[in-house]
Scaffold this active site. Structure first.
Site, PDB file in Angstrom:
ATOM      1  N   LYS A 175       0.872  -1.186   0.000  1.00  0.00           N
ATOM      2  CA  LYS A 175       0.000   0.000   0.000  1.00  0.00           C
ATOM      3  C   LYS A 175       0.905   1.231   0.000  1.00  0.00           C
ATOM      4  CE  LYS A 175      -1.612   2.944   2.522  1.00  0.00           C
ATOM      5  NZ  LYS A 175      -1.457   4.282   1.947  1.00  0.00           N
ATOM      6  N   GLU A 220      10.210   1.431  10.390  1.00  0.00           N
ATOM      7  CA  GLU A 220      11.255   2.450  10.193  1.00  0.00           C
ATOM      8  C   GLU A 220      10.546   3.782  10.364  1.00  0.00           C
ATOM      9  OE1 GLU A 220      13.065   5.340   8.713  1.00  0.00           O
ATOM     10  OE2 GLU A 220      13.103   4.337   6.761  1.00  0.00           O
ATOM     11  N   CYS A 249      13.867  10.926   6.539  1.00  0.00           N
ATOM     12  CA  CYS A 249      13.902  10.539   7.970  1.00  0.00           C
ATOM     13  C   CYS A 249      15.286  10.709   8.584  1.00  0.00           C
ATOM     14  CB  CYS A 249      13.480   9.090   8.144  1.00  0.00           C
ATOM     15  SG  CYS A 249      11.878   8.761   7.471  1.00  0.00           S
ATOM     16  N   GLU A 257      10.661  16.346  14.672  1.00  0.00           N
ATOM     17  CA  GLU A 257      11.135  16.194  13.295  1.00  0.00           C
ATOM     18  C   GLU A 257      10.528  17.314  12.428  1.00  0.00           C
ATOM     19  OE1 GLU A 257       9.840  12.475  11.515  1.00  0.00           O
ATOM     20  OE2 GLU A 257      11.798  12.253  10.572  1.00  0.00           O
TER      21      GLU A 257
END
Ligand code: SIN
Length: 483
Positions: free
Chosen positions: A179, A254, A288, A387
């Site tokens: 997906k 992750e 990331c 982040e």
């Protein structure tokens, strides 16, 4: 280069070797550089997810029993097709995601390298023999595929985050349902075409687009899905852990990061500037592992900032299809607003904008943010803790090694960290003290197929890439034989 309409007959689900889902209703895929609709893709839900899992489950019975050398050939063939169609795939990626074309070309090569690596690793899934518990006993350890895999992939690396899962899954003998992110399904669909062209048997590789919550829940509640692998936010990762409990799924995650970059007084400052540019502004900071905060030792603080500002001033922002563009658009308005919030919060608490510090919302679907350096920041600012996922970097001064290690590790995240020093003794101690899964020492671009990518703490579970990357797709079984 002109924008092309990329809608084609194959902008559909790929389930059991068929392109399906025309009847499901659709959602738009939008080019974040222009705001134009470039395709419509199916709005699938639970029913289609269950169908795809069923197809993968049926195909698993024969795929898992193929000789690993045969699986290896299929995987390698897909990589070859990717190389042969590098320009086509790169352009689709830039159109749907916005990254500069040169970066998209690099991602095609990077993505194919995971298939090449795991085409080899398929042949190295070794077992073991253990001395028996008595003279009439033998113990053998065998490794077998875990079963049907559900892969949920992000928009920031639309090809590589698929192949980093697809390669080891197929190599281990698993079948897969993918997906992709709602904003970047077209690269994923093109990869399905390449799998089809490579002759991978029906049902081994499946893909569907649609409502992420509904599809995710259908994956998690289906006992035939034995493994879920996800790259994305820590918040969603935590939700998947909770949802995985009922069917005790094997999961790999992750998740987010907040990478520190430490520049010591004995660093090669020119190299450190190049590294900071490459890591921070790659993919407009929407990575990331990209640098999220910089710590510079007092004696080289001003020198570094002057050189870094000069390098940042040369970066060009714009449509990734145009020549010479270094930084593309933000993926969407929510991403832009987060970046803006981080900058405003820092400035309101006393940070100084060295360069940048603003962006532009062209319309609801198109936003650009200027590459931004903030200095004289402090630990209480949002940008130092959350982040940012954008082209903004705060810089803080430090005095001692002990102090900076404490700053760097003071985060719930533990994905990547970087430092620059030419002193091997200092570097070895620093490397050993950093609580991060990936450490770049004088190297701000550490990603490569042969290395085990992944994070500590709230940055995830498991590793992708390297010999470790096939492990999560394998079960261990031991056979105790009485003679
Ligand atoms: C990521 O953003 O998670 C992927 C970055 C990489 O593979 O280098």
């Amino acid at each position: 280069m002109s924008e092309v309409q990329v809608t084609e007959k194959k902008h559909l689900n790929f389930i059991n070797g068929e392109w399906t889902g025309v009847e499901l209703g659709s959602f738009d895929v939008i080019n974040p550089a222009t705001g134009k609709v470039i395709a419509n893709v199916p709005k699938s839900g639970k029913k289609e997810t269950d169908e795809a899992v069923e197809a993968a489950h049926t195909a698993y019975q024969s795929w898992s029993k193929l000789a690993s050398t045969e699986r290896s050939q299929y995987i390698r063939k897909v990589a070859e097709i990717m190389h042969a169609n590098k320009e086509e795939l790169a352009k689709i990626m830039t159109l749907e995601m916005g990254k500069p074309l040169a970066e998209s070309r690099g991602e095609v090569i990077y993505a194919a390298s995971f298939l090449e690596w795991y085409a080899e690793e398929a042949r190295r899934v070794y077992g073991r023999t253990i001395p028996g518990k008595s003279a009439n006993n033998r113990i053998q350890v065998v490794r077998q595929p875990v079963g049907v895999v559900a892969a949920i992939t992000p928009w920031n690396f639309p090809a590589a985050m698929i192949t980093r899962k697809l390669g080891p899954a197929l190599a281990a003998g698993c079948t897969i349902v993918i997906k992709p992110a709602e904003s970047t399904p077209l690269t994923a669909m093109k990869l399905m075409e390449y799998c089809e062209e490579a002759g991978i048997p029906n049902g081994v590789v499946n893909l569907l687009t649609g409502n992420p919550g509904e599809i995710g829940e259908a994956f998690m509640s289906n006992p035939k899905v034995r493994k879920v692998t996800f790259t994305g936010s820590t918040a969603v990762g935590k939700q998947l852990i909770r949802q995985s409990a009922d069917t005790v799924k094997n999961i790999s995650l992750e998740l987010g990061g907040h990478a520190p970059l430490i520049i010591f007084e004995d660093a090669d400052i020119e190299k450190a500037v190049q590294g900071a540019i490459a890591s921070k502004f790659r993919n407009a900071g929407q990575t990331c592992i990209c640098v999220n905060r910089i710590y510079v030792q007092s004696s080289v603080y001003d020198k570094f900032i002057t050189a870094f500002k000069e390098a940042v001033s040369r970066l060009k922002v714009g449509n990734g299809l145009n020549d010479g563009v270094d930084i593309g658009p933000m993926i969407n308005k929510a991403g832009y607003e987060k970046v803006e919030k981080h900058v405003q919060d820092a400035v309101s608490k006393g940070a100084e904008v060295v360069i940048g510090g603003r962006g532009e919302i062209i319309n609801e679907n198109v936003c650009y943010y200027q590459p931004t350096i903030l200095k004289d920041v402090s630990a209480d600012m949002v940008v130092m803790n959350e982040e940012t996922f954008g082209p903004v970097v705060p810089i803080q001064r430090f005095e001692t090694d002990e102090e900076v290690i404490e700053y760097a590790n003071n985060s719930p995240y533990g994905l990547a960290a970087y430092f620059y020093t030419e002193n091997v003794t200092r570097g070895t101690k620093i490397m050993e003290s950093l609580d991060f899964g990936i450490v770049g020492w004088n190297d701000a671009l550490p990603s490569t197929a042969q290395a085990p990518f992944g994070g500590m703490k709230e940055s995830g579970i498991g590793r992708e890439g390297g010999i470790e990357g096939i492990e999560p797709y394998l079960e261990t079984k031991y056979v105790s034989l009485g003679l």
